[in-house]
Design an enzyme around this catalytic site. Structure first.
Site, mmCIF file in Angstrom:
data_model
loop_
_atom_site.group_PDB
_atom_site.id
_atom_site.type_symbol
_atom_site.label_atom_id
_atom_site.label_comp_id
_atom_site.label_asym_id
_atom_site.label_seq_id
_atom_site.Cartn_x
_atom_site.Cartn_y
_atom_site.Cartn_z
ATOM 1 N N TYR A 166 0.827 -1.136 -0.235
ATOM 2 C CA TYR A 166 0.097 -0.016 0.015
ATOM 3 C C TYR A 166 0.864 1.232 -0.041
ATOM 4 O O TYR A 166 0.513 2.264 -0.309
ATOM 5 C CB TYR A 166 -0.915 0.154 1.223
ATOM 6 C CG TYR A 166 -2.337 -0.620 1.068
ATOM 7 C CD1 TYR A 166 -2.285 -2.007 0.647
ATOM 8 C CD2 TYR A 166 -3.347 0.043 1.171
ATOM 9 C CE1 TYR A 166 -3.448 -2.532 0.356
ATOM 10 C CE2 TYR A 166 -4.679 -0.581 0.891
ATOM 11 C CZ TYR A 166 -4.699 -1.912 0.564
ATOM 12 O OH TYR A 166 -6.080 -2.475 0.576
ATOM 13 N N LYS A 182 2.935 -15.322 1.601
ATOM 14 C CA LYS A 182 3.355 -16.033 0.654
ATOM 15 C C LYS A 182 4.941 -16.188 0.603
ATOM 16 O O LYS A 182 5.798 -15.702 -0.360
ATOM 17 C CB LYS A 182 2.932 -15.403 -0.760
ATOM 18 C CG LYS A 182 1.401 -15.648 -0.913
ATOM 19 C CD LYS A 182 0.995 -16.798 -1.427
ATOM 20 C CE LYS A 182 1.167 -17.225 -2.840
ATOM 21 N NZ LYS A 182 0.928 -18.742 -3.091
ATOM 22 N N ASP A 188 -2.827 -18.052 0.274
ATOM 23 C CA ASP A 188 -4.139 -18.379 -0.714
ATOM 24 C C ASP A 188 -4.734 -19.861 0.127
ATOM 25 O O ASP A 188 -5.901 -19.889 -0.049
ATOM 26 C CB ASP A 188 -3.331 -19.038 -1.684
ATOM 27 C CG ASP A 188 -2.172 -19.926 -1.905
ATOM 28 O OD1 ASP A 188 -1.570 -19.990 -0.649
ATOM 29 O OD2 ASP A 188 -1.936 -20.579 -3.027
ATOM 30 N N ASP A 235 -6.566 -7.177 3.669
ATOM 31 C CA ASP A 235 -7.567 -6.556 2.925
ATOM 32 C C ASP A 235 -8.477 -7.602 2.353
ATOM 33 O O ASP A 235 -9.708 -7.433 2.955
ATOM 34 C CB ASP A 235 -7.102 -5.560 1.878
ATOM 35 C CG ASP A 235 -8.020 -4.777 1.109
ATOM 36 O OD1 ASP A 235 -9.134 -4.382 2.016
ATOM 37 O OD2 ASP A 235 -8.026 -4.534 -0.073
ATOM 38 N N ASP A 238 -12.176 -9.194 4.024
ATOM 39 C CA ASP A 238 -13.622 -9.224 3.319
ATOM 40 C C ASP A 238 -13.894 -10.526 3.270
ATOM 41 O O ASP A 238 -15.433 -10.852 3.443
ATOM 42 C CB ASP A 238 -13.441 -8.676 1.953
ATOM 43 C CG ASP A 238 -13.766 -7.006 1.646
ATOM 44 O OD1 ASP A 238 -13.735 -6.525 2.783
ATOM 45 O OD2 ASP A 238 -14.257 -6.652 0.764
HETATM 46 C C1 IPM Z 1 -10.606 -1.220 3.678
HETATM 47 C C2 IPM Z 1 -10.734 -0.672 2.418
HETATM 48 C C3 IPM Z 1 -9.521 0.174 2.173
HETATM 49 C C4 IPM Z 1 -8.317 -0.596 1.965
HETATM 50 C C5 IPM Z 1 -9.625 1.203 0.810
HETATM 51 C C6 IPM Z 1 -11.166 1.822 0.878
HETATM 52 C C7 IPM Z 1 -8.799 2.058 0.622
HETATM 53 O O1 IPM Z 1 -10.979 -1.712 1.299
HETATM 54 O O2 IPM Z 1 -10.278 -0.634 4.653
HETATM 55 O O3 IPM Z 1 -10.337 -2.610 3.627
HETATM 56 O O4 IPM Z 1 -7.909 -1.043 0.932
HETATM 57 O O5 IPM Z 1 -7.583 -0.624 2.833
HETATM 58 MG MG MG Z 2 -11.064 -3.583 2.044
#
Ligand code: IPM
Ligand code: MG
Length: 369
Positions: free
Chosen positions: A142, A193, A226, A250, A254
């Site tokens: 990032y 990884k 993975d 990240d 999710d």
């Molecule tokens: C998160 C989001 C952010 C990230 C974006 C909005 C920059 O997806 O907080 O998970 O990628 O960190």
């Molecule tokens: Mg995210």
């Protein structure tokens, strides 16, 4: 002693709607529990760009550094897709994370009993799930350099991002994970990884070093990221604390979020080093984004944002019992069948609005007294 200070940055999309419900909860704690906060508000993301031409004004950044905790809603929206990369709404969020040095991002994925049927996975796979993902938040791909898009002499283009981690960056987030594990199931699984990336090899060695030298009592395992993604949907309850880098974190968070039924349920805490008053630098935000498709319609689920405030009570203000009170109130409301649109099952029913959900949670808080 002065009240603890909160800076609210509601942001874009559904951010302001869900944050309005958090403000009700904050007032409730002031009125009913003698826990008053000094609350100030400011702009972030597209909302800040519209006024200042940047997604985070310097004055807002300075204020964020001073307060005891920042509460953030969400940033981004289609209106801002055309902006230059450097002023996109997300840059505001990333600046806060980087300049406050919020290196440990705690993303709990807990499956509320009342919602076990809502996950896309089978109920027995997710019922009772309680895992904590600790995502490194201030380094890795990032922020690594070199980065950018360059044009070659032949006119073709090259996009570059760099994954960089130092010993200390890995060790400090590993310590956060081990500390949390000691207060939970005492197990950490580290994901990278190391089979393809040198930074992954370093990650594995440094996490192991912290374990061997400082936390030998905690059970540590390593997994390729993975495989980790696969295991998260196959048998998620094998995990207690997962520690991983910024990008894998990240993606994996999710994935873990969906195990719990809805992205509208997941809070997060981003923590840095202790400030002079002993509290960690901190920002709390729901994991969901700005959801422009439903913004302004009163459909958004405010629970992730309210649970983020519960995390603030626990991690910034040493009010673990009050955090539990709030979490229990939410559990009660869900058990009573109160549902926002994102939580409607195939059998249907009438969803409540964002505001109604907030009111129901306040009712449950009142009933807890
Ligand atoms: C998160 C989001 C952010 C990230 C974006 C909005 C920059 O997806 O907080 O998970 O990628 O960190
Ligand atoms: Mg995210």
């Amino acid at each position: 002693m002065a009240n603890p200070s909160l800076l609210i940055l509601a942001g874009d999309g559904i951010g302001p709607e869900v944050m309005a419900e958090v403000k009700k909860i904050i007032s409730w704690y002031g009125d009913k529990r003698g826990l008053a906060f000094d609350v100030s508000e400011d702009l972030v993301g597209g909302a800040a760009y519209d006024v200042h031409g940047v997604p985070l004004a310097d004055a807002t950044m300075a204020r964020a550094q001073e307060v005891d905790a920042v509460l953030l809603g969400a940033v981004g929206g289609p209106k801002y897709d055309v902006l230059d990369f450097s002023v996109k709404p997300e840059r505001g969020l990333l600046r806060l994370r980087k300049e406050m040095d919020l290196y440990a991002n705690l993303r709990p994925a807990q499956c509320f009993d009342a919602l076990a049927d809502f996950s896309s996975l089978k109920k027995d796979v997710v019922a009772g799930l309680d895992i904590m993902i600790v995502r490194e938040l201030t380094s890795g791909v990032y922020f690594g350099t070199p980065r950018g898009i360059t044009t070659q002499p032949d006119g073709s283009r090259v996009g570059i991002n760099t994954q960089v981690y130092t010993t200390e960056e890995i060790r400090r987030v590993a310590r956060s994970a081990f500390e949390l594990a000691r207060r939970r199931g005492n197990k950490v699984c580290s994901m990278e990884k190391a089979n393809v990336m040198e930074s992954g090899i370093l990650w594995r060695e440094e996490v192991q070093w912290v374990h061997d030298n400082e936390y030998p009592d905690v059970e540590l395992s390593h997994m390729y990221a993975d495989n980790g993604a696969m295991q998260l949907v196959r048998r998620p309850k094998q995990f207690d604390v997962i520690v991983t880098d910024n990008l894998f974190g990240d993606v994996l968070s999710d994935c873990a979020a969906m195990l719990t039924g809805s992205l509208g349920m997941l809070p997060s805490a981003s923590l840095g080093a202790p400030m002079a008053n002993g509290r960690p630098k901190a920002m709390y935000e729901p994991v969901h984004g700005s959801a422009p498709d439903i913004a302004g319609q009163g459909k958004a689920n405010p629970i992730a944002c309210i649970l983020s405030f519960a995390m603030a009570l626990r991690y910034s203000f040493d009010q673990g019992d009050e955090a539990t009170r709030l979490e229990k109130a939410i559990e009660k409301v869900l058990a009573d069948g109160v549902r926002t649109a994102d939580l409607m099952g195939p059998e249907g029913g009438k969803p409540v609005s964002t505001t109604e959900m907030g009111d129901k949670i306040i009712e449950a808080l009142n009933a807890s007294l």
